[in-house]
Design a protein around this motif. Structure first.
Motif, PDB file in Angstrom:
ATOM      1  N   GLY A   1       0.771  -1.234   0.000  1.00 38.17           N
ATOM      2  CA  GLY A   1       0.000   0.000   0.000  1.00 38.17           C
ATOM      3  C   GLY A   1       0.801   1.283   0.000  1.00 38.17           C
ATOM      4  N   PHE A   2       2.121   1.198  -0.066  1.00 33.19           N
ATOM      5  CA  PHE A   2       2.970   2.396  -0.019  1.00 33.19           C
ATOM      6  C   PHE A   2       2.668   3.286  -1.221  1.00 33.19           C
ATOM      7  N   ARG A   3       2.491   4.575  -0.972  1.00 33.03           N
ATOM      8  CA  ARG A   3       2.131   5.513  -2.036  1.00 33.03           C
ATOM      9  C   ARG A   3       3.346   6.277  -2.542  1.00 33.03           C
ATOM     10  N   LEU A   4       3.272   6.613  -3.809  1.00 35.21           N
ATOM     11  CA  LEU A   4       4.371   7.322  -4.462  1.00 35.21           C
ATOM     12  C   LEU A   4       4.701   8.617  -3.726  1.00 35.21           C
ATOM     13  N   LYS A   5       3.689   9.334  -3.258  1.00 39.52           N
ATOM     14  CA  LYS A   5       3.909  10.624  -2.614  1.00 39.52           C
ATOM     15  C   LYS A   5       4.643  10.511  -1.282  1.00 39.52           C
TER      16      LYS A   5
ATOM     17  N   GLU B   1      15.952  12.123  -6.065  1.00 43.46           N
ATOM     18  CA  GLU B   1      14.735  12.000  -6.857  1.00 43.46           C
ATOM     19  C   GLU B   1      14.713  10.630  -7.523  1.00 43.46           C
ATOM     20  N   PHE B   2      13.679   9.858  -7.239  1.00 46.52           N
ATOM     21  CA  PHE B   2      13.476   8.565  -7.891  1.00 46.52           C
ATOM     22  C   PHE B   2      12.514   8.750  -9.058  1.00 46.52           C
ATOM     23  N   VAL B   3      12.868   8.189 -10.220  1.00 44.13           N
ATOM     24  CA  VAL B   3      12.042   8.303 -11.419  1.00 44.13           C
ATOM     25  C   VAL B   3      11.826   6.897 -11.978  1.00 44.13           C
ATOM     26  N   PHE B   4      10.562   6.465 -11.976  1.00 43.30           N
ATOM     27  CA  PHE B   4      10.186   5.158 -12.512  1.00 43.30           C
ATOM     28  C   PHE B   4       9.533   5.388 -13.874  1.00 43.30           C
ATOM     29  N   CYS B   5       9.994   4.683 -14.882  1.00 44.70           N
ATOM     30  CA  CYS B   5       9.638   5.024 -16.261  1.00 44.70           C
ATOM     31  C   CYS B   5       8.876   3.896 -16.954  1.00 44.70           C
ATOM     32  N   ALA B   6       7.817   4.296 -17.646  1.00 45.98           N
ATOM     33  CA  ALA B   6       7.027   3.388 -18.468  1.00 45.98           C
ATOM     34  C   ALA B   6       6.900   3.993 -19.862  1.00 45.98           C
ATOM     35  N   THR B   7       6.314   3.230 -20.772  1.00 43.45           N
ATOM     36  CA  THR B   7       6.056   3.709 -22.127  1.00 43.45           C
ATOM     37  C   THR B   7       4.561   3.888 -22.304  1.00 43.45           C
ATOM     38  N   ASN B   8       4.151   5.067 -22.757  1.00 43.04           N
ATOM     39  CA  ASN B   8       2.738   5.362 -22.978  1.00 43.04           C
ATOM     40  C   ASN B   8       2.363   4.946 -24.396  1.00 43.04           C
ATOM     41  N   LEU B   9       1.564   3.886 -24.519  1.00 43.35           N
ATOM     42  CA  LEU B   9       1.190   3.397 -25.843  1.00 43.35           C
ATOM     43  C   LEU B   9       0.305   4.389 -26.578  1.00 43.35           C
ATOM     44  N   GLN B  10      -0.419   5.224 -25.869  1.00 49.79           N
ATOM     45  CA  GLN B  10      -1.328   6.164 -26.517  1.00 49.79           C
ATOM     46  C   GLN B  10      -0.596   7.298 -27.228  1.00 49.79           C
TER      47      GLN B  10
ATOM     48  N   GLY C   1       3.203   7.199 -27.491  1.00 44.56           N
ATOM     49  CA  GLY C   1       4.561   6.811 -27.870  1.00 44.56           C
ATOM     50  C   GLY C   1       5.613   7.472 -27.009  1.00 44.56           C
ATOM     51  N   GLY C   2       5.202   8.166 -25.951  1.00 42.29           N
ATOM     52  CA  GLY C   2       6.134   8.910 -25.116  1.00 42.29           C
ATOM     53  C   GLY C   2       6.587   8.149 -23.888  1.00 42.29           C
ATOM     54  N   LEU C   3       7.585   8.712 -23.223  1.00 44.67           N
ATOM     55  CA  LEU C   3       8.091   8.167 -21.964  1.00 44.67           C
ATOM     56  C   LEU C   3       7.230   8.718 -20.830  1.00 44.67           C
ATOM     57  N   PHE C   4       6.610   7.840 -20.069  1.00 41.24           N
ATOM     58  CA  PHE C   4       5.742   8.228 -18.961  1.00 41.24           C
ATOM     59  C   PHE C   4       6.525   8.074 -17.672  1.00 41.24           C
ATOM     60  N   LYS C   5       6.660   9.165 -16.912  1.00 43.29           N
ATOM     61  CA  LYS C   5       7.499   9.180 -15.715  1.00 43.29           C
ATOM     62  C   LYS C   5       6.655   9.277 -14.449  1.00 43.29           C
ATOM     63  N   PHE C   6       7.000   8.423 -13.493  1.00 47.49           N
ATOM     64  CA  PHE C   6       6.417   8.479 -12.162  1.00 47.49           C
ATOM     65  C   PHE C   6       7.463   9.068 -11.214  1.00 47.49           C
ATOM     66  N   ARG C   7       7.152  10.209 -10.601  1.00 46.29           N
ATOM     67  CA  ARG C   7       7.989  10.802  -9.567  1.00 46.29           C
ATOM     68  C   ARG C   7       7.158  10.953  -8.301  1.00 46.29           C
ATOM     69  N   LYS C   8       7.813  11.356  -7.223  1.00 46.03           N
ATOM     70  CA  LYS C   8       7.139  11.541  -5.944  1.00 46.03           C
ATOM     71  C   LYS C   8       5.908  12.438  -6.075  1.00 46.03           C
ATOM     72  N   ASN C   9       6.061  13.576  -6.693  1.00 44.65           N
ATOM     73  CA  ASN C   9       4.996  14.578  -6.736  1.00 44.65           C
ATOM     74  C   ASN C   9       4.407  14.817  -8.123  1.00 44.65           C
TER      75      ASN C   9
ATOM     76  N   THR D   1       1.812  14.948 -23.641  1.00 45.81           N
ATOM     77  CA  THR D   1       0.389  15.202 -23.420  1.00 45.81           C
ATOM     78  C   THR D   1       0.042  15.764 -22.049  1.00 45.81           C
ATOM     79  N   LEU D   2       0.599  15.260 -20.922  1.00 45.42           N
ATOM     80  CA  LEU D   2       0.008  15.610 -19.629  1.00 45.42           C
ATOM     81  C   LEU D   2       1.027  15.710 -18.505  1.00 45.42           C
ATOM     82  N   GLU D   3       0.585  16.398 -17.445  1.00 43.86           N
ATOM     83  CA  GLU D   3       1.172  16.346 -16.116  1.00 43.86           C
ATOM     84  C   GLU D   3       0.039  16.050 -15.146  1.00 43.86           C
ATOM     85  N   ALA D   4       0.331  15.304 -14.075  1.00 40.12           N
ATOM     86  CA  ALA D   4      -0.716  14.965 -13.123  1.00 40.12           C
ATOM     87  C   ALA D   4      -0.132  14.854 -11.732  1.00 40.12           C
ATOM     88  N   SER D   5      -0.997  14.999 -10.741  1.00 40.00           N
ATOM     89  CA  SER D   5      -0.605  14.831  -9.344  1.00 40.00           C
ATOM     90  C   SER D   5      -0.479  13.344  -9.019  1.00 40.00           C
ATOM     91  N   THR D   6      -0.034  13.034  -7.803  1.00 35.53           N
ATOM     92  CA  THR D   6       0.184  11.643  -7.396  1.00 35.53           C
ATOM     93  C   THR D   6      -0.524  11.319  -6.082  1.00 35.53           C
TER      94      THR D   6
END
Length: 340
Positions: free
Chosen positions: A142-146, A153-162, A164-172, A179-184
Protein backbone atom coordinates in the motif's frame (compact mmCIF):
# COMPACT_ATOMS: atom_id res chain seq x y z
CA UNK A 1 37.01 10.61 -2.95
CA UNK A 2 38.34 11.44 -6.38
CA UNK A 3 37.01 14.67 -7.87
CA UNK A 4 34.56 14.15 -10.70
CA UNK A 5 35.80 16.70 -13.25
CA UNK A 6 33.16 17.28 -15.92
CA UNK A 7 33.04 19.79 -18.72
CA UNK A 8 30.65 22.70 -18.34
CA UNK A 9 31.02 23.67 -22.00
CA UNK A 10 27.97 23.31 -24.20
CA UNK A 11 27.78 19.84 -25.70
CA UNK A 12 25.51 17.99 -28.08
CA UNK A 13 23.48 16.21 -25.41
CA UNK A 14 21.74 19.15 -23.79
CA UNK A 15 18.00 19.43 -23.23
CA UNK A 16 16.00 20.36 -26.36
CA UNK A 17 12.83 22.38 -26.54
CA UNK A 18 10.56 19.54 -27.63
CA UNK A 19 10.81 17.48 -24.44
CA UNK A 20 9.83 17.73 -20.82
CA UNK A 21 11.25 20.77 -19.10
CA UNK A 22 13.01 20.39 -15.78
CA UNK A 23 16.16 21.27 -13.94
CA UNK A 24 19.07 22.52 -16.01
CA UNK A 25 22.15 20.44 -16.73
CA UNK A 26 24.62 20.45 -13.83
CA UNK A 27 28.15 19.10 -14.44
CA UNK A 28 28.58 17.99 -10.82
CA UNK A 29 25.22 16.19 -10.50
CA UNK A 30 25.30 12.40 -10.20
CA UNK A 31 22.68 10.32 -12.01
CA UNK A 32 22.16 6.58 -11.59
CA UNK A 33 20.29 4.51 -14.18
CA UNK A 34 19.14 0.92 -13.88
CA UNK A 35 17.94 -1.18 -16.82
CA UNK A 36 15.30 -3.80 -17.28
CA UNK A 37 15.87 -7.54 -17.35
CA UNK A 38 13.38 -9.17 -14.95
CA UNK A 39 14.41 -10.52 -11.56
CA UNK A 40 17.93 -10.96 -12.88
CA UNK A 41 18.08 -7.19 -13.27
CA UNK A 42 16.57 -6.66 -9.82
CA UNK A 43 19.32 -8.70 -8.17
CA UNK A 44 22.12 -7.45 -10.42
CA UNK A 45 21.28 -3.81 -9.68
CA UNK A 46 20.98 -4.54 -5.96
CA UNK A 47 24.63 -5.60 -6.01
CA UNK A 48 25.55 -2.49 -7.99
CA UNK A 49 23.84 -0.27 -5.42
CA UNK A 50 25.71 -1.96 -2.59
CA UNK A 51 28.99 -1.07 -4.32
CA UNK A 52 27.84 2.46 -5.18
CA UNK A 53 26.94 2.91 -1.52
CA UNK A 54 30.38 1.70 -0.42
CA UNK A 55 31.90 4.37 -2.69
CA UNK A 56 29.68 7.06 -1.18
CA UNK A 57 27.93 7.65 -4.51
CA UNK A 58 24.43 6.39 -3.77
CA UNK A 59 23.61 9.11 -1.25
CA UNK A 60 25.20 11.79 -3.44
CA UNK A 61 22.97 10.93 -6.41
CA UNK A 62 20.64 13.67 -7.59
CA UNK A 63 18.47 11.31 -9.66
CA UNK A 64 17.95 7.54 -9.60
CA UNK A 65 16.05 6.41 -12.70
CA UNK A 66 14.92 2.93 -13.67
CA UNK A 67 12.82 0.71 -15.89
CA UNK A 68 11.32 -2.75 -15.55
CA UNK A 69 13.27 -5.12 -13.27
CA UNK A 70 15.48 -2.22 -12.23
CA UNK A 71 12.40 -0.41 -10.94
CA UNK A 72 11.76 -3.18 -8.41
CA UNK A 73 15.24 -2.56 -7.00
CA UNK A 74 14.97 1.21 -6.88
CA UNK A 75 11.40 1.13 -5.53
CA UNK A 76 12.48 -1.01 -2.57
CA UNK A 77 15.31 1.45 -1.99
CA UNK A 78 12.96 4.45 -2.28
CA UNK A 79 10.42 2.95 0.10
CA UNK A 80 13.08 2.28 2.74
CA UNK A 81 15.45 5.22 2.13
CA UNK A 82 14.49 7.06 5.32
CA UNK A 83 15.22 3.92 7.36
CA UNK A 84 18.87 3.83 6.27
CA UNK A 85 21.47 5.16 8.70
CA UNK A 86 24.36 7.00 7.10
CA UNK A 87 27.89 7.56 8.29
CA UNK A 88 28.99 10.41 6.10
CA UNK A 89 27.81 9.47 2.60
CA UNK A 90 27.73 5.71 3.26
CA UNK A 91 24.70 3.82 4.56
CA UNK A 92 25.76 1.39 7.28
CA UNK A 93 26.03 -2.27 6.20
CA UNK A 94 23.53 -3.29 8.88
CA UNK A 95 20.76 -0.95 7.68
CA UNK A 96 21.49 -1.77 4.03
CA UNK A 97 20.99 -5.45 4.83
CA UNK A 98 17.86 -4.88 6.92
CA UNK A 99 16.07 -2.32 4.80
CA UNK A 100 17.32 -2.99 1.28
CA UNK A 101 18.88 -6.38 0.63
CA UNK A 102 16.50 -8.48 2.73
CA UNK A 103 13.37 -6.95 1.14
CA UNK A 104 14.93 -7.45 -2.32
CA UNK A 105 15.65 -11.12 -1.62
CA UNK A 106 12.16 -11.60 -0.17
CA UNK A 107 10.57 -9.97 -3.21
CA UNK A 108 12.50 -12.01 -5.77
CA UNK A 109 11.85 -15.27 -3.90
CA UNK A 110 8.17 -15.05 -4.88
CA UNK A 111 7.32 -16.18 -8.39
CA UNK A 112 4.27 -13.99 -9.01
CA UNK A 113 4.44 -13.53 -12.77
CA UNK A 114 3.15 -17.01 -13.73
CA UNK A 115 -0.22 -16.55 -12.03
CA UNK A 116 -0.47 -12.94 -13.21
CA UNK A 117 0.37 -14.02 -16.76
CA UNK A 118 -2.39 -16.63 -16.76
CA UNK A 119 -4.87 -14.08 -15.41
CA UNK A 120 -3.76 -11.66 -18.11
CA UNK A 121 -4.95 -14.12 -20.77
CA UNK A 122 -8.53 -13.88 -19.50
CA UNK A 123 -10.87 -11.48 -21.29
CA UNK A 124 -11.67 -8.18 -19.59
CA UNK A 125 -8.67 -8.46 -17.24
CA UNK A 126 -5.49 -6.42 -17.59
CA UNK A 127 -2.34 -8.38 -16.86
CA UNK A 128 -0.55 -5.16 -15.94
CA UNK A 129 -3.16 -4.13 -13.37
CA UNK A 130 -3.09 -7.63 -11.90
CA UNK A 131 0.69 -7.30 -11.73
CA UNK A 132 0.32 -4.03 -9.81
CA UNK A 133 -2.01 -5.74 -7.34
CA UNK A 134 0.46 -8.60 -6.88
CA UNK A 135 3.36 -6.20 -6.31
CA UNK A 136 1.27 -4.30 -3.77
CA UNK A 137 0.28 -7.47 -1.96
CA UNK A 138 3.73 -9.09 -1.91
CA UNK A 139 6.22 -6.21 -1.82
CA UNK A 140 4.94 -2.66 -1.31
CA UNK A 141 1.97 -3.08 1.04
CA UNK A 142 0.00 0.00 0.00
CA UNK A 143 2.97 2.40 -0.02
CA UNK A 144 2.13 5.51 -2.04
CA UNK A 145 4.37 7.32 -4.46
CA UNK A 146 3.91 10.62 -2.61
CA UNK A 147 5.39 9.11 0.57
CA UNK A 148 8.87 8.68 -0.93
CA UNK A 149 11.46 10.91 0.76
CA UNK A 150 12.60 14.21 -0.71
CA UNK A 151 16.09 13.21 -1.88
CA UNK A 152 17.34 11.74 -4.09
CA UNK A 153 14.74 12.00 -6.86
CA UNK A 154 13.48 8.57 -7.89
CA UNK A 155 12.04 8.30 -11.42
CA UNK A 156 10.19 5.16 -12.51
CA UNK A 157 9.64 5.02 -16.26
CA UNK A 158 7.03 3.39 -18.47
CA UNK A 159 6.06 3.71 -22.13
CA UNK A 160 2.74 5.36 -22.98
CA UNK A 161 1.19 3.40 -25.84
CA UNK A 162 -1.33 6.16 -26.52
CA UNK A 163 1.34 8.78 -27.33
CA UNK A 164 4.56 6.81 -27.87
CA UNK A 165 6.13 8.91 -25.12
CA UNK A 166 8.09 8.17 -21.96
CA UNK A 167 5.74 8.23 -18.96
CA UNK A 168 7.50 9.18 -15.72
CA UNK A 169 6.42 8.48 -12.16
CA UNK A 170 7.99 10.80 -9.57
CA UNK A 171 7.14 11.54 -5.94
CA UNK A 172 5.00 14.58 -6.74
CA UNK A 173 4.33 14.32 -10.46
CA UNK A 174 3.28 12.02 -13.25
CA UNK A 175 4.23 13.20 -16.70
CA UNK A 176 4.37 12.43 -20.37
CA UNK A 177 5.65 15.62 -22.02
CA UNK A 178 3.73 14.79 -25.17
CA UNK A 179 0.39 15.20 -23.42
CA UNK A 180 0.01 15.61 -19.63
CA UNK A 181 1.17 16.35 -16.12
CA UNK A 182 -0.72 14.97 -13.12
CA UNK A 183 -0.60 14.83 -9.34
CA UNK A 184 0.18 11.64 -7.40
CA UNK A 185 -2.32 11.79 -4.54
CA UNK A 186 -3.68 8.28 -5.05
CA UNK A 187 -0.94 6.55 -7.03
CA UNK A 188 0.66 3.56 -5.37
CA UNK A 189 4.31 2.68 -5.75
CA UNK A 190 3.22 -0.75 -6.95
CA UNK A 191 1.43 0.88 -9.91
CA UNK A 192 4.57 2.76 -10.91
CA UNK A 193 6.67 -0.42 -10.76
CA UNK A 194 4.07 -2.51 -12.57
CA UNK A 195 3.75 0.06 -15.37
CA UNK A 196 7.54 0.20 -15.64
CA UNK A 197 7.79 -3.60 -15.89
CA UNK A 198 4.59 -4.48 -17.77
CA UNK A 199 6.13 -6.44 -20.62
CA UNK A 200 3.65 -7.64 -23.28
CA UNK A 201 1.77 -9.72 -24.07
CA UNK A 202 0.48 -11.17 -20.77
CA UNK A 203 1.92 -8.75 -18.16
CA UNK A 204 0.65 -5.64 -19.93
CA UNK A 205 -0.77 -3.11 -20.12
CA UNK A 206 -1.31 -1.09 -16.95
CA UNK A 207 -4.37 1.12 -17.41
CA UNK A 208 -3.66 3.89 -14.94
CA UNK A 209 -6.73 5.66 -13.59
CA UNK A 210 -6.20 9.41 -13.16
CA UNK A 211 -9.77 10.06 -12.04
CA UNK A 212 -8.73 11.31 -8.60
CA UNK A 213 -5.75 13.35 -9.78
CA UNK A 214 -5.26 16.92 -10.93
CA UNK A 215 -4.39 16.59 -14.62
CA UNK A 216 -3.36 19.32 -17.04
CA UNK A 217 -1.96 19.53 -20.53
CA UNK A 218 1.82 19.77 -20.49
CA UNK A 219 3.16 23.21 -21.39
CA UNK A 220 4.92 21.88 -24.48
CA UNK A 221 2.46 19.09 -25.24
CA UNK A 222 2.29 17.63 -28.70
CA UNK A 223 -1.26 16.35 -28.15
CA UNK A 224 -3.93 18.47 -26.48
CA UNK A 225 -6.60 15.80 -26.26
CA UNK A 226 -8.43 15.39 -22.94
CA UNK A 227 -9.16 11.76 -23.73
CA UNK A 228 -5.45 11.09 -23.20
CA UNK A 229 -5.75 12.43 -19.63
CA UNK A 230 -8.18 9.84 -18.30
CA UNK A 231 -6.57 6.42 -18.38
CA UNK A 232 -3.06 6.19 -19.89
CA UNK A 233 -2.24 2.76 -21.29
CA UNK A 234 1.27 1.92 -20.11
CA UNK A 235 3.78 -0.83 -20.84
CA UNK A 236 7.39 -1.63 -19.93
CA UNK A 237 9.66 1.43 -19.92
CA UNK A 238 12.29 -0.64 -21.68
CA UNK A 239 10.26 -0.40 -24.88
CA UNK A 240 11.24 3.30 -24.98
CA UNK A 241 14.66 3.23 -23.29
CA UNK A 242 15.82 0.01 -21.64
CA UNK A 243 18.93 1.68 -20.20
CA UNK A 244 16.93 4.64 -18.85
CA UNK A 245 19.64 7.08 -19.91
CA UNK A 246 17.82 9.74 -21.89
CA UNK A 247 16.84 12.04 -19.05
CA UNK A 248 19.92 11.33 -16.97
CA UNK A 249 22.48 12.41 -19.54
CA UNK A 250 20.61 15.65 -20.22
CA UNK A 251 20.66 16.69 -16.57
CA UNK A 252 23.67 15.07 -14.90
CA UNK A 253 27.36 15.38 -15.71
CA UNK A 254 28.27 12.22 -13.77
CA UNK A 255 26.51 9.05 -14.91
CA UNK A 256 26.60 5.53 -13.54
CA UNK A 257 24.60 3.11 -15.66
CA UNK A 258 23.91 -0.54 -14.85
CA UNK A 259 22.68 -2.85 -17.63
CA UNK A 260 21.42 -6.32 -16.76
CA UNK A 261 19.80 -7.24 -20.05
CA UNK A 262 20.82 -10.06 -22.35
CA UNK A 263 21.85 -9.46 -25.94
CA UNK A 264 20.48 -11.66 -28.66
CA UNK A 265 22.82 -14.20 -30.16
CA UNK A 266 23.21 -14.72 -33.90
CA UNK A 267 20.67 -17.16 -35.32
CA UNK A 268 21.24 -19.02 -38.62
CA UNK A 269 17.50 -19.80 -38.97
CA UNK A 270 15.49 -18.65 -41.99
CA UNK A 271 12.53 -17.20 -39.98
CA UNK A 272 9.63 -18.31 -42.19
CA UNK A 273 6.75 -18.35 -39.69
CA UNK A 274 8.27 -16.95 -36.51
CA UNK A 275 9.73 -13.73 -37.90
CA UNK A 276 7.68 -11.17 -35.94
CA UNK A 277 9.19 -11.59 -32.45
CA UNK A 278 12.80 -11.63 -33.71
CA UNK A 279 12.07 -8.37 -35.54
CA UNK A 280 10.65 -6.80 -32.36
CA UNK A 281 13.60 -7.91 -30.26
CA UNK A 282 16.06 -6.66 -32.88
CA UNK A 283 14.45 -3.22 -32.68
CA UNK A 284 14.96 -3.26 -28.91
CA UNK A 285 18.55 -4.43 -29.36
CA UNK A 286 19.36 -1.60 -31.75
CA UNK A 287 17.92 0.96 -29.33
CA UNK A 288 20.11 -0.37 -26.51
CA UNK A 289 23.21 -0.48 -28.70
CA UNK A 290 22.64 3.12 -29.81
CA UNK A 291 22.41 4.38 -26.24
CA UNK A 292 25.49 2.38 -25.24
CA UNK A 293 27.52 3.98 -28.00
CA UNK A 294 26.26 7.46 -27.15
CA UNK A 295 27.10 7.09 -23.46
CA UNK A 296 30.57 5.65 -23.99
CA UNK A 297 31.42 8.26 -26.59
CA UNK A 298 30.33 10.97 -24.15
CA UNK A 299 32.75 9.47 -21.64
CA UNK A 300 35.52 9.75 -24.23
CA UNK A 301 34.60 13.01 -25.95
CA UNK A 302 36.40 16.20 -24.87
CA UNK A 303 34.77 19.60 -25.28
CA UNK A 304 36.37 22.99 -25.81
CA UNK A 305 37.61 23.31 -22.23
CA UNK A 306 39.50 20.02 -22.52
CA UNK A 307 37.26 18.09 -20.12
CA UNK A 308 35.07 15.10 -20.88
CA UNK A 309 31.47 15.72 -21.88
CA UNK A 310 30.37 13.26 -19.18
CA UNK A 311 32.20 11.07 -16.67
CA UNK A 312 31.09 8.01 -14.74
CA UNK A 313 30.85 4.35 -15.68
CA UNK A 314 28.77 1.82 -17.52
CA UNK A 315 28.76 -1.89 -16.74
CA UNK A 316 26.79 -4.81 -18.14
CA UNK A 317 25.87 -8.28 -16.98
CA UNK A 318 26.94 -10.31 -20.01
CA UNK A 319 29.05 -8.31 -22.40
CA UNK A 320 31.68 -5.68 -23.01
CA UNK A 321 30.36 -3.45 -25.80
CA UNK A 322 32.81 -2.38 -28.47
CA UNK A 323 31.19 0.97 -29.04
CA UNK A 324 34.15 3.21 -29.68
CA UNK A 325 35.32 4.13 -33.17
CA UNK A 326 38.74 3.14 -31.84
CA UNK A 327 37.54 -0.34 -30.99
CA UNK A 328 37.86 0.09 -27.23
CA UNK A 329 35.55 -1.66 -24.82
CA UNK A 330 33.40 -0.47 -21.96
CA UNK A 331 35.16 1.83 -19.47
CA UNK A 332 35.64 0.26 -16.07
CA UNK A 333 34.12 1.92 -13.05
CA UNK A 334 37.47 2.45 -11.35
CA UNK A 335 39.01 4.17 -14.36
CA UNK A 336 36.31 6.65 -15.32
CA UNK A 337 36.62 9.16 -12.47
CA UNK A 338 37.97 12.55 -13.52
CA UNK A 339 39.47 11.33 -16.79
CA UNK A 340 40.97 14.20 -18.81
Amino acid sequence: MTTLAVSSAEGFFEKNDDEESGSAFEPSSIGLSFSGGGYRATLFHAGALVRLNELGLMRRARTIASVSGGSITTAVLAMNWDKLEFEGDVATPLTMRQHFLRPILKATAKDIDVRVGLEGLLPFLSGGNRLAAAYDRNIFDGFRLKNIGEAPEFVFCATNLQTGGLFKFRKNKLSDWRTLEASTQNVRLSEAVAASSAFPPVLAPVRLSLGGETVKTHEIARYDDKRLHKRPVLVDGGVYDNLRLEGIWKQCGVIFSSYAGKNMDADPGNFNLDIMMPVVFRFLEYSIDWRERVLINMFRHKLDDGLRERVGAYWAAEKTPKSSPNGGGCPKMSTMFSRR
